[in-house]
Enzyme design. Structure first.
Site, PDB file in Angstrom:
ATOM      1  N   GLY A 134      27.540  15.552 -14.265  1.00 23.89           N
ATOM      2  CA  GLY A 134      27.778  15.623 -15.716  1.00 23.89           C
ATOM      3  C   GLY A 134      28.842  14.635 -16.153  1.00 23.89           C
ATOM      4  O   GLY A 134      30.011  15.005 -16.328  1.00 23.89           O
ATOM      5  N   TYR A 135      28.439  13.381 -16.305  1.00 21.28           N
ATOM      6  CA  TYR A 135      29.378  12.357 -16.764  1.00 21.28           C
ATOM      7  C   TYR A 135      29.023  11.917 -18.193  1.00 21.28           C
ATOM      8  O   TYR A 135      29.760  12.142 -19.123  1.00 21.28           O
ATOM      9  CB  TYR A 135      29.297  11.116 -15.849  1.00 21.28           C
ATOM     10  CG  TYR A 135      30.106  11.164 -14.570  1.00 21.28           C
ATOM     11  CD1 TYR A 135      30.361  12.349 -13.896  1.00 21.28           C
ATOM     12  CD2 TYR A 135      30.616   9.990 -14.017  1.00 21.28           C
ATOM     13  CE1 TYR A 135      31.089  12.361 -12.712  1.00 21.28           C
ATOM     14  CE2 TYR A 135      31.344   9.990 -12.837  1.00 21.28           C
ATOM     15  CZ  TYR A 135      31.573  11.177 -12.190  1.00 21.28           C
ATOM     16  OH  TYR A 135      32.292  11.163 -11.022  1.00 21.28           O
ATOM     17  N   SER A 136      27.833  11.245 -18.339  1.00 19.94           N
ATOM     18  CA  SER A 136      27.496  10.586 -19.612  1.00 19.94           C
ATOM     19  C   SER A 136      27.333  11.582 -20.753  1.00 19.94           C
ATOM     20  O   SER A 136      26.853  12.707 -20.550  1.00 19.94           O
ATOM     21  CB  SER A 136      26.184   9.817 -19.471  1.00 19.94           C
ATOM     22  OG  SER A 136      26.217   8.981 -18.359  1.00 19.94           O
ATOM     23  N   SER A 168      20.654  13.752 -14.480  1.00 20.97           N
ATOM     24  CA  SER A 168      19.486  13.766 -13.590  1.00 20.97           C
ATOM     25  C   SER A 168      19.293  15.146 -12.958  1.00 20.97           C
ATOM     26  O   SER A 168      20.235  15.699 -12.385  1.00 20.97           O
ATOM     27  CB  SER A 168      19.644  12.737 -12.480  1.00 20.97           C
ATOM     28  OG  SER A 168      19.697  11.443 -13.024  1.00 20.97           O
ATOM     29  N   GLU A 250      28.451   6.375  -5.449  1.00 19.92           N
ATOM     30  CA  GLU A 250      27.122   6.331  -6.070  1.00 19.92           C
ATOM     31  C   GLU A 250      26.584   4.898  -6.055  1.00 19.92           C
ATOM     32  O   GLU A 250      25.436   4.649  -5.713  1.00 19.92           O
ATOM     33  CB  GLU A 250      27.206   6.863  -7.507  1.00 19.92           C
ATOM     34  CG  GLU A 250      25.853   6.866  -8.205  1.00 19.92           C
ATOM     35  CD  GLU A 250      25.920   7.375  -9.654  1.00 19.92           C
ATOM     36  OE1 GLU A 250      27.016   7.666 -10.154  1.00 19.92           O
ATOM     37  OE2 GLU A 250      24.838   7.472 -10.274  1.00 19.92           O
ATOM     38  N   SER A 381      26.005   0.196 -15.942  1.00 23.37           N
ATOM     39  CA  SER A 381      25.060  -0.916 -16.122  1.00 23.37           C
ATOM     40  C   SER A 381      25.590  -2.201 -15.460  1.00 23.37           C
ATOM     41  O   SER A 381      26.771  -2.309 -15.110  1.00 23.37           O
ATOM     42  CB  SER A 381      24.852  -1.170 -17.620  1.00 23.37           C
ATOM     43  OG  SER A 381      26.051  -1.695 -18.164  1.00 23.37           O
ATOM     44  N   GLU A 383      26.205  -5.021 -16.812  1.00 22.62           N
ATOM     45  CA  GLU A 383      27.293  -5.643 -17.589  1.00 22.62           C
ATOM     46  C   GLU A 383      28.631  -4.978 -17.242  1.00 22.62           C
ATOM     47  O   GLU A 383      29.661  -5.647 -17.156  1.00 22.62           O
ATOM     48  CB  GLU A 383      27.019  -5.515 -19.100  1.00 22.62           C
ATOM     49  CG  GLU A 383      25.864  -6.361 -19.610  1.00 22.62           C
ATOM     50  CD  GLU A 383      24.490  -5.796 -19.231  1.00 22.62           C
ATOM     51  OE1 GLU A 383      24.396  -4.594 -18.912  1.00 22.62           O
ATOM     52  OE2 GLU A 383      23.513  -6.569 -19.236  1.00 22.62           O
TER      53      GLU A 383
END
Ligand SMILES: Cc1cc2nc3c(=O)[nH]c(=O)nc-3n(C[C@H](O)[C@H](O)[C@H](O)COP(=O)(O)OP(=O)(O)OC[C@H]3O[C@@H](n4cnc5c(N)ncnc54)[C@H](O)[C@@H]3O)c2cc1C
Length: 400
Positions: A134-136, A168, A250, A381, A383
């Site tokens: 549970g991050y984003s 996820s 990760e 991402s 970037e």
């Protein structure tokens, strides 16, 4: 450990694998249920999957490098490498896939209390608890430190309210490791790393359907969820440090250390020969495609060797490092290139959506190609990896 000890270990390992890894578990993964994720509600696809999993749990081979008291086999890095090599040689599937193994476990080994290690690491090793991350949040993906999910201090527990997104397998997970703001006035030191049961009152999940036809992740809602303080990992306010360390594990895994490497273990040249014409020497007749494949395989194998060296170096220096960002950036780019090439190699047959004839023992070409788009997004991402490389590897800017 001397070379001869390591050779003896290799011989033992080979014999053990021969005796314990059923032939069905030496086949490439074709469907999602070929992957065993464990958890309270898990079922085995067949007896072979169960036998392989049970044998590995007993031997400590679901987490071979973890200490024995936490469910591992206590292997040295050199022994763990031998085991990986021997498993790869017979194409053995991982006995257990788990965010607990790839992400939470390494963070707990570093930051957990002895009680947390005894409990959670053993449960992870035995595949008893399936974890989600549970991050984003909506509005806090790349800019994760702006997260708003809030845990109000109630003495011996927090009351958590907020929303996570892209979680996820949240709908299948038993527990969550979660970044929660516990101090609204402190951006970096106001985040706390907590663990809680997804069956807690006030937790709800809503699956998000993807273009690939799957629904592997969810929106996750917390409404007055009571989280006992004993489920705090590290110190209150240390969540940003712990969360970042976990991300390095990760990223190392996404870059090719884990599932990707097993999916990519097959030579594109061999696959191409099945679909295209061969010349008198048995080589692929299409010279342009042959060049492309050779160019790719050279770069991919160079990457794997570099990744292996970087991971060994990081381990020798006490764990993962910012190099994980370099590996993630390169490994995911190469995996996308490979998906493109697979489609090109198969021509019209590459357009299949389902069915063995299109799989070559991997994800179906089109689904694999579509899913591959996600690899340069999740885990941070490309970037964002570029920013981390600029700041922390190249030292180009001040950083937090
Ligand atoms: C398959 C998949 C599984 C996932 N699983 C999980 C999970 O289990 N748990 C979880 O917590 N999250 C998960 N995520 C979420 C993932 O971590 C985020 O999608 C990712 O961090 C990007 O955040 P965002 O989607 O909000 O995009 P944004 O942060 O909105 O970014 C949009 C675009 O802007 C670019 N960008 C943003 N900031 C910068 C910057 N400072 N400099 C340069 N470019 C920038 C990004 O690179 C991107 O291209 C998953 C995502 C995917 C695709």
């Amino acid at each position: 450990m001397s070379d001869s000890d390591l050779q003896a270990f290799r011989a033992e390992t080979r014999a053990w694998l021969e005796a314990n890894c059923p032939p069905e578990m030496r086949q490439p993964v074709k469907d999602e249920d070929d992957i065993y994720w464990g958890g309270r509600n898990a079922t085995f696809k067949n007896d072979a999957q169960k036998a392989w999993f049970d044998a590995c749990v007993e031997k400590g081979y679901t987490v071979p490098a973890w200490p024995k008291e936490y469910g591992g086999a206590g292997l040295t890095p050199a022994q763990a490498k031998v085991l990986r090599e021997e498993m790869a040689a017979i194409k053995a599937r991982p006995p257990l896939s788990s965010f607990g193994i790839w992400m939470l476990g390494p963070a707990l080994l570093h930051f957990g209390t002895e009680g947390q290690k005894q409990r959670f690491l053993n449960e992870i090793a035995r595949g008893e608890i399936r974890w989600c991350q549970g991050y984003s949040e909506p509005g806090s993906g790349s800019d994760l430190v702006s997260l708003q999910t809030y845990g109000e201090d109630k003495g011996d527990h927090w009351v958590v309210n907020g929303q996570k997104v892209w979680t996820s397998y949240a709908d299948k997970a038993d527990w969550i490791f979660c970044l929660v703001r516990t101090d609204k006035d402190n951006k970096y030191q106001g985040i706390t790393f907590m663990l809680y049961d997804m069956a807690s009152e006030g937790v709800a999940t809503k699956p998000i359907l993807l273009i690939s036809g799957n629904s592997p992740f969810c929106e996750t809602f917390f409404s007055d969820v009571k989280v006992p303080k004993e489920n705090l990992v590290g110190e209150e306010g240390q969540g940003w440090t712990i969360g970042k360390r976990l991300l390095q594990h990760e990223r190392t895994n996404i870059s090719g250390g884990g599932r990707l490497a097993s999916m990519m273990g097959r030579s594109l040249g061999e696959i191409a020969k099945r679909y295209g014409k061969t010349d008198a020497d048995g080589e692929l007749a299409d010279k342009v495609l042959r060049d492309k494949i050779a160019d790719f395989e050279i770069r991919w194998n160079s990457f794997l060797l570099t990744a292996r060296r970087a991971v060994e170096e990081s381990k020798a220096q006490g764990g993962v490092s910012e190099i994980s960002s370099v590996l993630k950036k390169l490994g995911t780019k190469l995996s996308q290139e490979r998906s493109e090439l697979l489609i090109e190699i198969r021509g019209l047959q590459g357009l299949g959506w389902e069915g063995d004839e299109f799989t070559d023992g991997e994800l179906e070409a089109v689904r694999g190609w579509l899913f591959g788009k996600a690899t340069t997004i999740y885990g941070g991402s490309t970037e964002i990896q570029n920013n981390i490389i600029a700041k922390r590897v190249l030292g180009m800017l001040d950083h937090q």
